[in-house]
Design a protein around this motif. Structure first.
Motif, mmCIF file in Angstrom:
data_model
loop_
_atom_site.group_PDB
_atom_site.id
_atom_site.type_symbol
_atom_site.label_atom_id
_atom_site.label_comp_id
_atom_site.label_asym_id
_atom_site.label_seq_id
_atom_site.Cartn_x
_atom_site.Cartn_y
_atom_site.Cartn_z
ATOM 1 N N PRO A 166 198.796 81.310 75.622
ATOM 2 C CA PRO A 166 198.139 81.283 74.305
ATOM 3 C C PRO A 166 197.135 80.141 74.209
ATOM 4 O O PRO A 166 197.188 79.175 74.987
ATOM 5 C CB PRO A 166 199.315 81.062 73.338
ATOM 6 N N PRO A 167 196.212 80.221 73.260
ATOM 7 C CA PRO A 167 195.265 79.121 73.045
ATOM 8 C C PRO A 167 196.002 77.828 72.680
ATOM 9 O O PRO A 167 197.155 77.859 72.229
ATOM 10 C CB PRO A 167 194.413 79.617 71.873
ATOM 11 N N PRO A 168 195.357 76.681 72.888
ATOM 12 C CA PRO A 168 195.996 75.401 72.524
ATOM 13 C C PRO A 168 196.427 75.394 71.062
ATOM 14 O O PRO A 168 195.718 75.873 70.181
ATOM 15 C CB PRO A 168 194.874 74.375 72.775
ATOM 16 N N GLY A 169 197.621 74.858 70.822
ATOM 17 C CA GLY A 169 198.139 74.768 69.464
ATOM 18 C C GLY A 169 198.944 75.962 69.020
ATOM 19 O O GLY A 169 199.589 75.921 67.968
ATOM 20 N N VAL A 170 198.929 77.039 69.800
ATOM 21 C CA VAL A 170 199.693 78.241 69.463
ATOM 22 C C VAL A 170 201.080 78.159 70.108
ATOM 23 O O VAL A 170 201.199 77.877 71.305
ATOM 24 C CB VAL A 170 198.965 79.519 69.931
ATOM 25 N N ILE A 171 202.105 78.386 69.330
ATOM 26 C CA ILE A 171 203.477 78.345 69.844
ATOM 27 C C ILE A 171 203.766 79.632 70.596
ATOM 28 O O ILE A 171 203.554 80.734 70.083
ATOM 29 C CB ILE A 171 204.476 78.124 68.692
ATOM 30 N N GLU A 172 204.292 79.503 71.806
ATOM 31 C CA GLU A 172 204.416 80.622 72.733
ATOM 32 C C GLU A 172 205.784 81.299 72.614
ATOM 33 O O GLU A 172 206.729 80.955 73.318
ATOM 34 C CB GLU A 172 204.178 80.132 74.168
ATOM 35 N N PHE A 173 205.866 82.308 71.739
ATOM 36 C CA PHE A 173 207.065 83.137 71.639
ATOM 37 C C PHE A 173 206.940 84.408 72.499
ATOM 38 O O PHE A 173 207.822 85.268 72.447
ATOM 39 C CB PHE A 173 207.315 83.552 70.193
ATOM 40 N N ASN A 174 205.843 84.535 73.246
ATOM 41 C CA ASN A 174 205.654 85.729 74.069
ATOM 42 C C ASN A 174 205.887 85.457 75.547
ATOM 43 O O ASN A 174 205.698 86.336 76.375
ATOM 44 C CB ASN A 174 204.225 86.266 73.892
ATOM 45 N N GLY A 175 206.299 84.262 75.921
ATOM 46 C CA GLY A 175 206.431 83.891 77.328
ATOM 47 C C GLY A 175 207.630 84.529 77.996
ATOM 48 O O GLY A 175 208.656 84.787 77.366
ATOM 49 N N LEU A 216 199.280 85.438 65.352
ATOM 50 C CA LEU A 216 198.400 84.642 66.204
ATOM 51 C C LEU A 216 197.465 83.783 65.361
ATOM 52 O O LEU A 216 197.194 82.623 65.681
ATOM 53 C CB LEU A 216 197.611 85.558 67.132
ATOM 54 N N ARG A 217 196.970 84.357 64.273
ATOM 55 C CA ARG A 217 196.122 83.572 63.360
ATOM 56 C C ARG A 217 196.912 82.423 62.739
ATOM 57 O O ARG A 217 196.348 81.352 62.467
ATOM 58 C CB ARG A 217 195.548 84.460 62.261
#
Length: 475
Positions: free
Chosen positions: A112-121, A427-428
């Motif tokens: 994800p872009p910087p600052g986005v919390i990755e719940f899709n990993g 995502l937004r």
């Protein structure tokens, strides 16, 4: 600061300063860079190597690093429009499609872009990976006699033996092939067992990467629903009868995405149904080493209870280590093993010996059981944190099953919620989630999302990510 981020930060700083030097101009020495940026010599070496790979810097042994001379001319781009015809001509008649939809797989691999919390990993966060143990294992492996020579095509005997012991039952080292990760092993198994155009039975829902493998091989995935106890035997028998399929792919332990474990009473029934149909069961045992602290004793792999060679077993070290540690086992009993071996040799020759040697060093070290205990405790903590946050912030989201292994939760969305709209809004709001649609090979019964708790930095990010998800629902 984490070593990887230190390297990236230093590389960015040096990249911005390159204009101060004329082409061929010498950069400050490594010692000066260490003192100026307060980083380790290893960080400096890696940052310079990164700039060298980008063609921005040239290093000369004994002399130092210099700004590279820019290319004098621009390479013509050419006209590639002819490829549209070449790649699509007569495509409708292809048994094996030449166009492959990898979007669902790429969604789980995308950073994800910087600052986005990755719940899709789909992999452990770097803080959970045994980086020091892997580095030490790789270093020791490189010093082993013959470490860089060609390995046996089937894999190192000691590593095959280690995998065989982990599977149990009557499985021996002679039944095991070392493969380059679970995805490669699944690809080999499907190619070996089903001809192009054939149906293949899959759990519903199931791992999108497996659906992509099947479709890329020209196979037709046929869904068989799962419930809290795993795949439903009666529906599996009906599917075999209706389709004439000769392959069923399943994840009996902590199924992706539901987290279900195949119930003890169903295990022999599944093997009997497949045997009566003259079919193979591909067992994707992908997260056995990501068991949670409160799970209790695990059932053995299906392959351990299969003397007749019905099961083709896939097990991997990747999920418990690093996405780059691609070492897995492909195990089978009977003539099918030779077909698996032949396809694997043609596709990949063999898994690089240094990586196999490193795997042996890792799993034989005291650090390995310590690592497994640590992630077992941490994953339970993260699961409980995410579960509690969801119940507090999003009580309308249905969580029918809380798994005791794996790295994610599977949620049913409230009626009327549109998956893709929620994913986009999330995502937004600064959190990436995985929509449920790609997990179904046919029309889904309801809208879902999958949330991973393994790829984030810690429990604080989990709580904040769920808060952002609630915010997205309000948009």
């Amino acid at each position: 600061m984490h070593e990887r981020s230190s390297v990236d930060e230093l590389a960015n700083n040096l990249r911005r300063e390159l204009d101060r030097y004329s082409p061929g101009g010498k950069l400050p020495s490594s010692r000066v860079l260490v003192e100026r940026f307060r980083v380790s010599p290893v960080t400096v070496t890696r940052a310079l190597a990164q700039l060298t790979a980008e063609g921005l810097v040239v290093t000369r042994p004994g002399a130092g690093a210099f700004r590279a001379t820019p290319r004098a001319t621009t390479v013509a781009t050419g006209d590639t429009s002819w490829q549209e015809v070449a790649l699509s001509a007569d495509g409708a008649a292809d048994v094996v499609p030449r166009t492959v939809d990898a979007s669902a797989v790429l969604a789980t691999l995308a950073v994800p872009p910087p600052g986005v919390i990755e719940f899709n990993g789909g992999y452990l966060h770097p803080s959970l990976q045994p980086e020091r143990a892997m580095a030490a294992a790789l270093s020791r492996a490189g010093r082993r006699p013959g470490a860089w020579s060609r390995p046996p095509m089937e894999g190192l005997p000691e590593l095959r033996e280690w995998f065989a012991r982990g599977i149990g039952g009557a499985v021996t080292a002679a039944d095991v092939l070392v493969s380059a990760g679970g995805q490669t092993a699944l690809t080999t198994a499907l190619r070996a067992l089903a001809p192009p155009g054939a149906p293949v039975l899959v759990e519903s829902p199931t791992y999108p990467g497996m659906l992509a493998i099947a479709r890329a091989a020209g196979l037709r995935p046929v869904p068989v629903p799962v419930d809290a106890d795993g795949v439903r035997p009666a529906l599996l028998a009906d599917a075999f009868h209706a389709t004439g399929a000769r392959v069923f792919v399943c994840q009996p332990l902590f199924q992706n995405p539901t987290g279900a474990v195949l119930a003890p009473a169903r295990r022999p029934e599944i093997l009997r149904i497949a045997r009566d149909a003259g079919a193979f069961v591909i067992e994707d045992d992908f997260v056995r080493r990501l068991v949670h602290e409160d799970a209790g004793p695990l059932p053995p792999p299906l392959a351990a209870d299969d003397p007749d060679g019905v099961v083709v077993h896939v097990g991997s070290l990747t999920k418990a280590t690093s996405p780059s540690f691609r070492v897995s086992a492909l195990a089978a009993h009977g003539p099918v093993l030779q077909r698996l071996r032949a396809i694997q040799v043609v596709d990949t020759f063999f898994v690089p010996r240094p990586l196999q040697e490193a795997a042996l060093e890792l799993v034989g070290s005291p650090a390995w059981p310590r690592h497994l205990r640590a992630i077992s405790a941490e994953l339970k903590t993260r699961r409980d944190t995410m579960t509690a946050a969801l119940r507090l912030e999003l009580p309308d989201f249905s969580l029918p099953h809380i798994p005791s292994g794996g790295y994610h939760l599977w949620l049913r969305l409230p009626a009327g919620t549109e998956e893709q709209s929620l994913t986009t809004a999330a995502l937004r709001a600064g959190v990436s989630v995985t929509p449920g649609r790609p997990y179904f090979s046919a029309e889904p019964p309801a809208a879902h999302i999958r949330l991973s708790f393994a790829a984030v930095a810690g429990t604080g990010e989990i709580v904040e990510g769920v808060r952002r998800l609630r915010e997205a629902c309000a948009l």
